[in-house]
Every structure is written in C-alpha cells, then in structure tokens.
Design an enzyme around this catalytic site. Structure first.
Site, PDB file in Angstrom:
ATOM      1  N   VAL A 100       0.858  -1.170   0.000  1.00 53.49           N
ATOM      2  CA  VAL A 100       0.000   0.000   0.000  1.00 53.49           C
ATOM      3  C   VAL A 100       0.902   1.229   0.000  1.00 53.49           C
ATOM      4  O   VAL A 100       1.827   1.318   0.808  1.00 53.49           O
ATOM      5  CB  VAL A 100      -0.932   0.021   1.225  1.00 53.49           C
ATOM      6  CG1 VAL A 100      -1.891   1.202   1.146  1.00 53.49           C
ATOM      7  CG2 VAL A 100      -1.713  -1.291   1.335  1.00 53.49           C
ATOM      8  N   CYS A 101       0.665   2.143  -0.929  1.00 47.41           N
ATOM      9  CA  CYS A 101       1.413   3.391  -0.986  1.00 47.41           C
ATOM     10  C   CYS A 101       2.904   3.117  -1.168  1.00 47.41           C
ATOM     11  O   CYS A 101       3.296   2.297  -1.980  1.00 47.41           O
ATOM     12  CB  CYS A 101       1.127   4.218   0.271  1.00 47.41           C
ATOM     13  SG  CYS A 101       1.610   5.949   0.189  1.00 47.41           S
ATOM     14  N   SER A 102       3.743   3.775  -0.386  1.00 51.29           N
ATOM     15  CA  SER A 102       5.197   3.641  -0.543  1.00 51.29           C
ATOM     16  C   SER A 102       5.723   2.301  -0.050  1.00 51.29           C
ATOM     17  O   SER A 102       6.919   2.037  -0.143  1.00 51.29           O
ATOM     18  CB  SER A 102       5.917   4.777   0.180  1.00 51.29           C
ATOM     19  OG  SER A 102       5.543   4.821   1.544  1.00 51.29           O
TER      20      SER A 102
END
Length: 312
Positions: A100-102
């Site tokens: 998720v995300c970075s």
C-alpha cells in the site's frame, strides 16, 4: 481455516495505509487478521498513534502479506531482516504479497517486483524509478495486479486493492457488500488514474463543483454552453467568462477532459467495444473520440487497449 492476512508495519508507518485494508477485510468476515512488525510490541505511526503488533511470524503462517507505506519506509528499506521476511513469504507457492502506498519500495528492495509492473503513490514515483529501474512503474494507476503480487497507489487506494482481493477470493457479491458497508465505490478500477480531471478543475470553493460533478455523471448528455449556463442559473456569456476564470479552461475543454478520462478508464479496463465507449462517454462517434485522445493524451484509443496490462 480463514485466509490469514498479515499487515506489516514499521516505525512511522501511515495509519490509513494499514487501517483501510484491515477494515475492508474485517467487514468481509472471512479473514484472520494480524498486524506484525520486526520485533513486535508497540509501533508508533507517523501520526503519533501507537499500535500493538506481533513479532514476524513464520512465512508458512501467512496467506496474504500486506506491506504498509509511510514516512518510515526509507529506514525500513535498510532493514535486511524485513527484506528477507518479505522474500520468504513471496517465495511460497500459494502466498499473495501486496503493498500500500510507498510500501512498494519495500517490495522493490526485496526483489519481489523484479520483471513486473507496479505502481506507487505519485509523490514517490521519481524515487521508485531511480532505485528500481528494472521495474516497470505505472505511476498513474490506482493498483496493479501481476500474478500473486499487487501494488497500490496508497491511502484510500489500499481499500480499493482490498476490495478487489475480496472479489477475487469470495466473489463480487461479497466485495460489493463490503464496499457498501464502508461507503466506498464498488469498485474503482485499478486502471483509473491517480490524477482526476474533476479534481484538477474544481477550486477550493468553486461554485462550479456541483456542475462539474453532474457532467461527470452524465457524460452522454449534450452539455452545450447554453445547457450548462442554464443549470448554473447564469447567462451563457457570463457563465463562460466566470467558468474560464475559475477553472482555467473553457466549458467545452472541461467536458472534453472529463469524457477522455472516463473513456480512458473504460478502455484500460477491457471494454468490449470502442464504439460503445464513445457513445457512453458522449463523443458521439469513434473518430471524435480519437481526435480528443490524440489532443489530450497523445495516443489513439486503440493504443490504450493494446498496452493495458491484462491482469491489472
């Protein structure tokens, strides 16, 4: 035995990156959930809120590993123990690994994304490409699925990823019920752009926000300046002047942007008919849609159909 999901967090993780997907799986009710970290115990998020976590389990105890993103990911990239753990889980034949995300940076550093396509939060795109030139980054997508490895753009996109996983595991009916319970879209397609034309056109308190949203929801309608002005309760001349001053484009250009974005999403998600897309999005015919695509995207609609990843 329920499907076993572990959410991996680290100091200064992003709270919503972890909480959003967990909430979706909780509502689905068919998953065993745990939050894990390098050493277990309390882990402080970037917001200052602390979660109690389990120590890293055996890889055989995980069916799906989700890796959170957050400000602390740069330090996590240097943690060999975390990277080995991610690799061990990914090496299991039936395991699924997602970020998720970075958190995608952690998957990249572990080598899990080598030879695959991936996405990440737009603010980390340059860093991702510099660190992992061997990975095909599709930074404009909300989430990307490549076999058993998933990556998402982050924050709310983590919920989109979780809902898509629920659909894959248990069918669309349950996934739709989860989305309804969470009051989120079912389901925002992975190919949808992280960058919304609607948001770009809307101002902080623009009087035209509701009008633009109406256009987006009724793309097949005519939407002439006269029609839009009447809906805005303004004269056509005054409307065109005010709209341009507040959005930076003419009403016609704004409508074209919204139509192209919707058509692009439909084509990337495998729409069966280009003609149907052209009609549904208000272009009237394929040639008019082709000209708009070339003008705004630099490619014809057929190029998006050819290049869109088959399993994204």
């Amino acid at each position: 035995m329920p499907h076993r999901i572990a959410m991996l967090v680290f100091p200064r993780f992003q709270l919503l990156d972890a909480a959003g997907p967990i909430a979706a799986f909780e509502v689905a009710g068919r998953y065993g959930l745990r939050v894990v970290s390098r050493d277990g115990g309390p882990v402080r998020s970037s917001s200052g809120i602390t979660w109690i976590t389990d120590a890293l389990p055996r890889a055989s105890e995980i069916d799906t590993l989700l890796v959170s993103g957050g400000q602390g990911v740069d330090e996590a990239l240097q943690d060999d123990r975390l990277l080995r753990f991610v690799r061990r889980v990914a090496a299991r034949e039936r395991a699924r690994v997602a970020s998720v995300c970075s958190g995608s940076l952690l998957l990249g550093a572990a080598g899990v994304l080598d030879g695959r396509s991936a996405t990440t939060h737009w603010s980390r795109s340059d860093q991702f490409q510099q660190l992992f030139p061997q990975i095909r980054l599709d930074a404009d997508r909300i989430f990307v699925k490549q076999g058993s490895v998933w990556t998402s753009a982050g924050i709310s996109a983590g919920i989109d990823l979780a809902v898509a996983m629920i659909a894959e595991d248990h069918g669309q009916a349950l996934a739709r019920a989860v989305a309804q319970e969470l009051v989120v879209y079912y389901r925002r397609p992975g190919g949808q752009s992280q960058f919304s034309s609607l948001l770009a056109l809307q101002g902080g308190e623009s009087r035209f926000d509701a009008l633009l949203d109406h256009v987006r929801r009724h793309l097949a309608d005519r939407h002439s300046v006269e029609d839009l002005a009447q809906r805005a309760c303004m004269s056509p001349r005054h409307f065109a002047r005010e709209f341009g001053a507040r959005t930076g484009v003419t009403p016609a250009k704004a409508v074209e942007r919204l139509r192209v974005e919707a058509a692009r999403t439909a084509l990337e998600e495998g729409a069966a008919s280009v003609q149907r897309v052209a009609l549904d999005c208000g272009f009237g015919d394929v040639e008019r849609m082709r000209r708009s695509f070339l003008r705004l995207l630099g490619v014809p609609p057929s190029a998006l159909r050819r290049t869109a990843p088959a399993d994204a």
